[in-house]
Design an enzyme around this catalytic site. Structure first.
Site, PDB file in Angstrom:
ATOM      1  N   HIS A  17     -12.360  -1.509   1.225  1.00 55.66           N
ATOM      2  CA  HIS A  17     -11.594  -0.960   2.153  1.00 55.66           C
ATOM      3  C   HIS A  17     -12.127  -0.647   3.458  1.00 55.66           C
ATOM      4  CE1 HIS A  17      -9.618   2.817   4.043  1.00 55.66           C
ATOM      5  NE2 HIS A  17      -8.678   2.483   3.519  1.00 55.66           N
ATOM      6  N   GLU A  47      -1.433  -1.402  -4.344  1.00 54.50           N
ATOM      7  CA  GLU A  47      -2.672  -0.385  -3.691  1.00 54.50           C
ATOM      8  C   GLU A  47      -2.266   1.178  -3.664  1.00 54.50           C
ATOM      9  OE1 GLU A  47      -4.592  -1.932  -0.394  1.00 54.50           O
ATOM     10  OE2 GLU A  47      -5.344   0.059   0.378  1.00 54.50           O
ATOM     11  N   ASP A  52       0.796  -1.059   0.018  1.00 57.98           N
ATOM     12  CA  ASP A  52       0.006  -0.043   0.164  1.00 57.98           C
ATOM     13  C   ASP A  52       0.646   1.413   0.001  1.00 57.98           C
ATOM     14  OD1 ASP A  52      -1.878   1.979   0.300  1.00 57.98           O
ATOM     15  OD2 ASP A  52      -2.846   1.037   2.359  1.00 57.98           O
ATOM     16  N   GLU A  83     -10.203   4.046  -2.304  1.00 57.99           N
ATOM     17  CA  GLU A  83     -10.552   4.302  -0.976  1.00 57.99           C
ATOM     18  C   GLU A  83     -11.014   5.877  -0.823  1.00 57.99           C
ATOM     19  OE1 GLU A  83      -6.771   2.962   0.821  1.00 57.99           O
ATOM     20  OE2 GLU A  83      -7.207   4.928   1.939  1.00 57.99           O
TER      21      GLU A  83
HETATM   22 CA    CA Z   1      -5.052   1.762   1.716  1.00 59.30          CA
END
Ligand code: CA
Length: 389
Positions: free
Chosen positions: A302, A226, A200, A252
């Site tokens: 998310h 991500e 991420d 997200e």
């Molecule tokens: Ca994230």
């Protein structure tokens, strides 16, 4: 039946240690719960995405802006209420905090609907495609320490998260592309043969840096990459998805069906990660899910926040059809933060005990089957951690 009161509860405590991701360090844990009361004694709970002072500002939107619009509404008319509030707030923000605030109210109305019907949320939506969901464990946050210390700690943490029973782990990056590749190598080695890892970036790269890290992730076998670039950079997402073999995930920070339409039509995501507590609540999440599936894009929600958000997502993951379906379909997973979070572990009068379930259930978590979200916050706990404002 009428809505009589809408109350925000912003909960906060000092973390035992500071945690970081590619954008900032934070020392406090926050949760923003929304309580909707009715004239028939049924109370619903929801949650708004947004930490720290954002939660305090959202409390103002929930209580002072949205509450007067919805007092007297029938809580069962949640879609009517959603569109009324959205239309009235449209001039003041079609994304961001107004939508985060509306999300918490909408989730609470779905909780009420489930309680009135005597049905868990997943049944209200259309039934459980699965009664248990695999969870993935995220941790491996950034700290104010050297690359060498990060590498050693991430390797330990990755092994630790697998040891908790999770089959997939997610790490942060954000030290710079070259250092980040070293971190990813350490985690790949730590999970090799035992589980999957995801990375991420919290949108910290330029497209060219994201290609550098992404090519390494292809070699290392990462499952997804991500938020490699800023959410506004639709071209960057599309180029990365076209040019890299690793799955590109994100979303997200996107809101409502119109924002998601753009992302999906742009074809820059292999995996969509909508945030129900931000994008507009369950009513809007269901439309975004349909839109994602209409583009044949799998969804892995998310998840951030308290046990209310976790329960909401467990219900939604249960009710999500497999995409595209089959004997061994691509299944969604529950995102689960393994770092210190009292609002997830201790908020409920009857805790979900996710970690125990993951340990004993080979990485899986059961979907709550009580009416509504299937969980209730402990009033005493809420009072204890509530920020006075
Ligand atoms: Ca994230």
């Amino acid at each position: 039946m009428k809505i009589t009161r809408v109350t925000s509860h912003v909960l906060q405590y000092d973390l035992p240690e500071e945690l970081g991701y590619s954008q900032q360090f934070y020392a406090r844990r926050t949760a923003h719960l929304v309580e909707v009361e009715t004239d028939e004694g049924v109370t619903g709970w929801g949650e708004c995405f947004g930490p720290g002072n954002v939660a305090l500002a959202n409390k103002g939107i929930v209580e002072r802006v949205i509450q007067p619009m919805v007092i007297g509404d029938d809580p069962m008319d949640r879609d009517v209420t959603w569109h009324k509030v959205y239309n009235l707030l449209r001039d003041h923000g079609q994304k961001g905090m107004p939508l985060q605030a509306l999300s918490g109210v909408d989730i609470a109305l779905w909780d009420i609907a489930g309680k009135v019907a005597g049905l868990p949320l997943h049944k209200l939506i259309g039934g459980a495609h699965r009664t248990r969901v695999p969870a993935y464990g995220y941790g491996m946050m950034l700290k104010r320490e050297s690359l060498e210390d990060h590498i050693a700690r991430f390797a330990d943490e990755a092994a630790g998260i697998l040891g908790m029973g999770f089959r997939s782990v997610k790490m942060k990056v954000g030290l710079g592309p070259k250092a980040d590749v070293k971190l990813c190598e350490a985690v790949a080695a730590a999970v090799a043969g035992r589980g999957r890892f995801m990375v991420d970036a919290n949108r910290c790269y330029t497209t060219s840096d994201a290609f550098h890290v992404g090519r390494a992730l292809e070699e290392l076998g990462a499952y997804w990459f991500e938020e490699p670039v800023a959410p506004e950079d639709l071209d960057g997402y599309r180029e990365l998805r076209t040019g890299l073999k690793v799955n590109i995930s994100g979303g997200e920070a996107e809101f409502n069906r119109w924002g998601w339409r753009q992302i999906l039509e742009n074809r820059g995501l292999d995996i969509a990660q909508p945030e129900v507590c931000a994008l507009g609540g369950i009513s809007e999440y269901l439309r975004v899910l349909a839109l994602a599936h209409a583009h044949f894009t799998p969804v892995v929600n998310h998840v951030w926040g308290s046990a209310i958000a976790v329960a909401t997502n467990l219900q939604l993951l249960a009710a999500m059809p497999a995409m595209p379906g089959g004997l061994n379909p691509c299944e969604p997973m529950l995102e689960f933060d393994t770092t210190h979070n009292a609002f997830r572990d201790e908020l409920l009068s009857e805790p979900l005990n996710i970690q125990d379930q993951v340990k004993s259930g080979n990485g899986y978590v059961n979907v709550p089957d009580r009416p509504g979200l299937g969980v209730e916050p402990d009033a005493e706990f809420v009072r204890h951690y509530e920020v006075a404002c």
